[in-house]
Design a protein around this motif. Sequence first.
Motif, PDB file in Angstrom:
ATOM      1  N   VAL A   1      23.360 103.950 -34.673  1.00  0.00           N
ATOM      2  CA  VAL A   1      24.153 103.957 -33.427  1.00  0.00           C
ATOM      3  C   VAL A   1      25.435 103.122 -33.531  1.00  0.00           C
ATOM      4  N   LEU A   2      25.605 102.421 -34.639  1.00  0.00           N
ATOM      5  CA  LEU A   2      26.843 101.643 -34.831  1.00  0.00           C
ATOM      6  C   LEU A   2      28.022 102.572 -35.152  1.00  0.00           C
ATOM      7  N   TYR A   3      27.673 103.757 -35.672  1.00  0.00           N
ATOM      8  CA  TYR A   3      28.714 104.663 -36.187  1.00  0.00           C
ATOM      9  C   TYR A   3      28.950 105.841 -35.265  1.00  0.00           C
ATOM     10  N   THR A   4      30.101 106.364 -35.447  1.00  0.00           N
ATOM     11  CA  THR A   4      30.442 107.624 -34.765  1.00  0.00           C
ATOM     12  C   THR A   4      31.061 108.553 -35.826  1.00  0.00           C
ATOM     13  N   TRP A   5      31.223 109.801 -35.499  1.00  0.00           N
ATOM     14  CA  TRP A   5      31.785 110.753 -36.469  1.00  0.00           C
ATOM     15  C   TRP A   5      33.226 111.089 -36.077  1.00  0.00           C
ATOM     16  N   ASP A   6      34.068 110.961 -37.042  1.00  0.00           N
ATOM     17  CA  ASP A   6      35.467 111.302 -36.801  1.00  0.00           C
ATOM     18  C   ASP A   6      35.928 112.216 -37.940  1.00  0.00           C
TER      19      ASP A   6
ATOM     20  N   ALA B   1      31.267  97.486 -31.963  1.00  0.00           N
ATOM     21  CA  ALA B   1      29.812  97.756 -32.033  1.00  0.00           C
ATOM     22  C   ALA B   1      29.064  96.567 -32.670  1.00  0.00           C
ATOM     23  N   GLN B   2      27.920  96.237 -32.116  1.00  0.00           N
ATOM     24  CA  GLN B   2      27.134  95.112 -32.666  1.00  0.00           C
ATOM     25  C   GLN B   2      25.688  95.565 -32.842  1.00  0.00           C
ATOM     26  N   ILE B   3      25.172  95.262 -33.985  1.00  0.00           N
ATOM     27  CA  ILE B   3      23.790  95.694 -34.261  1.00  0.00           C
ATOM     28  C   ILE B   3      22.796  94.898 -33.414  1.00  0.00           C
ATOM     29  N   MET B   4      21.665  95.520 -33.193  1.00  0.00           N
ATOM     30  CA  MET B   4      20.615  94.878 -32.402  1.00  0.00           C
ATOM     31  C   MET B   4      20.156  93.576 -33.071  1.00  0.00           C
ATOM     32  N   ASP B   5      19.711  92.653 -32.284  1.00  0.00           N
ATOM     33  CA  ASP B   5      19.249  91.355 -32.802  1.00  0.00           C
ATOM     34  C   ASP B   5      18.084  91.540 -33.775  1.00  0.00           C
ATOM     35  N   ILE B   6      18.095  90.796 -34.858  1.00  0.00           N
ATOM     36  CA  ILE B   6      17.049  90.966 -35.886  1.00  0.00           C
ATOM     37  C   ILE B   6      15.647  90.626 -35.344  1.00  0.00           C
ATOM     38  N   GLY B   7      15.596  89.634 -34.488  1.00  0.00           N
ATOM     39  CA  GLY B   7      14.296  89.249 -33.890  1.00  0.00           C
ATOM     40  C   GLY B   7      13.672  90.430 -33.163  1.00  0.00           C
TER      41      GLY B   7
ATOM     42  N   HIS C   1      22.719  92.086 -45.582  1.00  0.00           N
ATOM     43  CA  HIS C   1      23.442  92.799 -46.655  1.00  0.00           C
ATOM     44  C   HIS C   1      23.898  94.188 -46.245  1.00  0.00           C
ATOM     45  N   GLN C   2      23.018  94.887 -45.513  1.00  0.00           N
ATOM     46  CA  GLN C   2      23.276  96.306 -45.251  1.00  0.00           C
ATOM     47  C   GLN C   2      24.070  96.557 -43.974  1.00  0.00           C
ATOM     48  N   THR C   3      24.248  95.543 -43.159  1.00  0.00           N
ATOM     49  CA  THR C   3      25.010  95.738 -41.918  1.00  0.00           C
ATOM     50  C   THR C   3      26.467  95.338 -42.173  1.00  0.00           C
ATOM     51  N   PRO C   4      27.407  96.155 -41.710  1.00  0.00           N
ATOM     52  CA  PRO C   4      28.810  95.729 -41.860  1.00  0.00           C
ATOM     53  C   PRO C   4      29.009  94.367 -41.188  1.00  0.00           C
ATOM     54  N   PRO C   5      29.664  93.416 -41.857  1.00  0.00           N
ATOM     55  CA  PRO C   5      29.765  92.052 -41.328  1.00  0.00           C
ATOM     56  C   PRO C   5      30.286  91.976 -39.905  1.00  0.00           C
ATOM     57  N   GLN C   6      31.242  92.879 -39.574  1.00  0.00           N
ATOM     58  CA  GLN C   6      31.818  92.813 -38.218  1.00  0.00           C
ATOM     59  C   GLN C   6      30.837  93.272 -37.145  1.00  0.00           C
TER      60      GLN C   6
ATOM     61  N   VAL D   1      24.607  85.201 -36.461  1.00  0.00           N
ATOM     62  CA  VAL D   1      24.113  85.639 -37.768  1.00  0.00           C
ATOM     63  C   VAL D   1      25.234  85.611 -38.784  1.00  0.00           C
ATOM     64  N   ARG D   2      26.393  86.022 -38.330  1.00  0.00           N
ATOM     65  CA  ARG D   2      27.549  86.059 -39.228  1.00  0.00           C
ATOM     66  C   ARG D   2      27.816  84.657 -39.792  1.00  0.00           C
ATOM     67  N   LEU D   3      27.807  83.683 -38.897  1.00  0.00           N
ATOM     68  CA  LEU D   3      28.061  82.300 -39.335  1.00  0.00           C
ATOM     69  C   LEU D   3      26.938  81.818 -40.261  1.00  0.00           C
ATOM     70  N   TRP D   4      25.739  82.130 -39.829  1.00  0.00           N
ATOM     71  CA  TRP D   4      24.569  81.654 -40.580  1.00  0.00           C
ATOM     72  C   TRP D   4      24.448  82.367 -41.931  1.00  0.00           C
ATOM     73  N   SER D   5      24.769  83.686 -41.936  1.00  0.00           N
ATOM     74  CA  SER D   5      24.582  84.480 -43.145  1.00  0.00           C
ATOM     75  C   SER D   5      25.513  84.037 -44.260  1.00  0.00           C
ATOM     76  N   TYR D   6      26.635  83.445 -43.883  1.00  0.00           N
ATOM     77  CA  TYR D   6      27.541  82.941 -44.906  1.00  0.00           C
ATOM     78  C   TYR D   6      26.807  81.906 -45.762  1.00  0.00           C
ATOM     79  N   ASP D   7      26.134  80.966 -45.091  1.00  0.00           N
ATOM     80  CA  ASP D   7      25.348  79.940 -45.820  1.00  0.00           C
ATOM     81  C   ASP D   7      24.181  80.595 -46.544  1.00  0.00           C
ATOM     82  N   TYR D   8      23.553  81.549 -45.851  1.00  0.00           N
ATOM     83  CA  TYR D   8      22.361  82.196 -46.411  1.00  0.00           C
ATOM     84  C   TYR D   8      22.712  82.930 -47.706  1.00  0.00           C
ATOM     85  N   LEU D   9      23.832  83.671 -47.684  1.00  0.00           N
ATOM     86  CA  LEU D   9      24.217  84.452 -48.851  1.00  0.00           C
ATOM     87  C   LEU D   9      24.573  83.542 -50.019  1.00  0.00           C
ATOM     88  N   ILE D  10      25.219  82.420 -49.709  1.00  0.00           N
ATOM     89  CA  ILE D  10      25.521  81.467 -50.778  1.00  0.00           C
ATOM     90  C   ILE D  10      24.208  80.990 -51.401  1.00  0.00           C
TER      91      ILE D  10
END
Lengths: 244, 185
Positions: free
Chosen positions: B61-66, B76-82, B161-166, B172-181
């Motif tokens: 649902v994050l995507y549309t067809w063009d 668009a923002q993905i649903m919360d992981i929890g 990894h699989q969700t576009p960062p934006q 999560v974005r802030l946290w994932s930076y540390d997590y990915l490192i």
Amino acid sequence: MLEIKDLTKYYGNRAAVYDIFLNMGPGELIGLFGENGAGKTTLMKCILGLTGFKGSVTLDGEPITRRNIARLSFATSEHSFFPGLSAKGHSDFYREHFPRYREKRFKALMDFFELPLSTPLRSFSTGQKNQFEVIMALSQGADYILMDEPFAGNDIFNREDFYKLLLGILEPTETIMLSTHLIEEVSGFIDRAVLIHKGTIIGDKKASELEDEGSDLMEYIKKTYNYRPDRVAKALQELEDGGR
Amino acid sequence: MEKTDMKKWTPVQRLWGFLEKNTPPGSNYKKLFCQLVIILLIAGLFAFLSFLTGYSSAKRVLYTWDHGEQVLREGAQIMDIGWLMRHGFKTAFPAYAAFCIGVGAAQLASFRRESRSIYLMKRLPKDEVLRRSFALPLIALLLGFALAVLLANLCVAIYVHQTPPQALPEQVRLWSYDYLIFVKR
């Protein structure tokens, strides 16, 4: 010395046993006799701490706790072995948990009863299960061995031979309390009879005392229980008179 | 198994030796252990697949067809992981834990089934009955906990990894930076 003082056990409002005072010394072979429901099993379970009670049970002056309970063993017709474990497995288990485990005795008794070593106990016949129950109680290395109707379901040949064998293997310090209905069978084997009736002890006599009095166990029991030999004839007569 | 051979035991033999001493004597501990592991794997698989199903729907649902091309929706923002993990994890692992507790209770009851081996156990140290009843379920619970943690990490890794960062939630974005490192290390 195993001392029982003022022992009372209630099931609901009913006293299963009450006012029990009893001493058991080393080396005694005690027969515990009484009708069904007299309280024999309850008394043994109280001694072993398997059920709560009022009063006290002490072993050489000490209350019976996990520290000294290994000095007691129990053979019951309810069976207390592990059904899925073999005889050999039981031997290993007892060796690991009871420092005074008598392995030689275990082997001798297993040979005597010709019981299989590596078959799980649940595949034994009822008679074999009873025999095994008694073997483990005798092999644990306990000073006080309590047996509750251990031979229910065994044939007479096995029982008689077993009593003889028992007399031969017991050490002078080992005490046996044997509850049974087979009074005549054990009369030559026990050296003290304790009679329990409706939850309380109504008789306690040594075999030697009975001998001195020119009496025997059967006579003593009948007398203590006010056995009326004419009651069968009377009942039959009454039926006859009433036209059946 | 003889004690003297213990040093030569393989890990599996050590496990069986441990379980033999910590389950009701005569019980089929090998079979029970294998059953618990299989049930745990099924629970883990259920939790993981539930997450994957939810995640793929949420990602779709994050995507549309063009013009025949898949394009990320603006803002668009993905649903919360929890929320995505909630269904699978909160169903499978508590059910597994309840099953383990049930196994412990059944083992405790086994000392009163078929015979009264509880009479014998009462002549042994006090913790013997409890240890032999609950050691295996406790091990199974710990394994369950370890698998839950492992799968939760895997789900987070997939989510990040699989969700576009934006499209990731701000936190999560802030946290994932540390997590990915941390992961890349």
